[in-house]
Design a protein around this motif. Sequence first.
Motif, PDB file in Angstrom:
ATOM      1  N   ARG A  58       0.846  -1.188   0.000  1.00  0.00           N
ATOM      2  CA  ARG A  58       0.000   0.000   0.000  1.00  0.00           C
ATOM      3  C   ARG A  58       0.887   1.245   0.000  1.00  0.00           C
ATOM      4  O   ARG A  58       1.982   1.242   0.569  1.00  0.00           O
ATOM      5  CB  ARG A  58      -0.902   0.014   1.240  1.00  0.00           C
ATOM      6  N   ASP A 225      -4.912  -8.608   2.457  1.00  0.00           N
ATOM      7  CA  ASP A 225      -5.360  -7.219   2.504  1.00  0.00           C
ATOM      8  C   ASP A 225      -6.220  -6.953   3.737  1.00  0.00           C
ATOM      9  O   ASP A 225      -6.130  -5.888   4.344  1.00  0.00           O
ATOM     10  CB  ASP A 225      -6.095  -6.810   1.225  1.00  0.00           C
ATOM     11  N   TYR A 257      -1.751  -4.814  -0.842  1.00  0.00           N
ATOM     12  CA  TYR A 257      -2.665  -4.236  -1.830  1.00  0.00           C
ATOM     13  C   TYR A 257      -2.631  -5.125  -3.072  1.00  0.00           C
ATOM     14  O   TYR A 257      -1.812  -4.923  -3.976  1.00  0.00           O
ATOM     15  CB  TYR A 257      -2.241  -2.811  -2.167  1.00  0.00           C
TER      16      TYR A 257
END
Length: 296
Positions: A58, A225, A257
């Motif tokens: 991320r 995630d 992600y």
Amino acid sequence: MAWTPPTLAEVDGYFDKLNNWGRWGEADQVGTLNLITPEKRQAALKLAQRGRPVSLARDIVANPNLDYQMLYPDHRTGCDVSWDYFGMVFHGTTFTHIDALCHVSYEGKLYNGHTFDASLNSAGADWGSIDPWFEGITTRGVLLDVASARPEGYVTVGNPATPADLDAAAERAGIEMEPGDVVVIRSGRAGYEAVESYTSGDRPGLHIACLEWLRQHDVAAIAWDMHDERPVGYGEYKFGVHLAIPILGLCLIDNTYPERLLDACREEGRYEFLFTATPLRLVGGTGCPVNPLAIF
């Protein structure tokens, strides 16, 4: 056949049924990464056929858990130099990070039976720190896309990802699980966050019974995630799949992600790849930020 959740008594028996204590020796601090043998690594390297890297991390952006400052430029003869500072609380639901084996205890014990309180101090961890993983993770990675089978496009509160969901995702992807795999689990957090914040409170995620699935398949690490669902729904348990850290010695890579990876898998026509992740050499750390990569 419909999946049947375990009883509380069965969950209470997970330690005796599933634990890896002593499997690689009483002094072992590597845990399930022991399942990644040199032969496993060499086989995984063949999956990087085109040299296409995909980041599973991320983005690190402004956040209350991040202390970021751009320092004044340093003027030197003929050039300018910029400096900046980063400080963060990386555990939680914000940053992509790897959990060391000292991060979570079970009934006061870390992986392989070391006492939680005696193993950590203000200078760092004496047992189960990130140090034994400094050489990084290199193995076969597989993507299990649970989210695409949900009508909402993501896992919802009260309807967690189950072992049956993981099996179904593997079947859809044409994946045969192998010992020493890193499993990237897509529960659809990106879609969920479009309508609801993802926090450390009540949240969707993986059912605690996934501990059985992870042990059954000898998974080396999961990169997910979403986290454990909350509430766990079994007695006083505050953690679900995170108990894989002390019970299995499992490597967890939180807050990935996988959306870019899903696109790449669809374009490449396969859901297996070379997986790599290298922790920072933070001696005595309970984990660290990490940028895992899938390479096709």
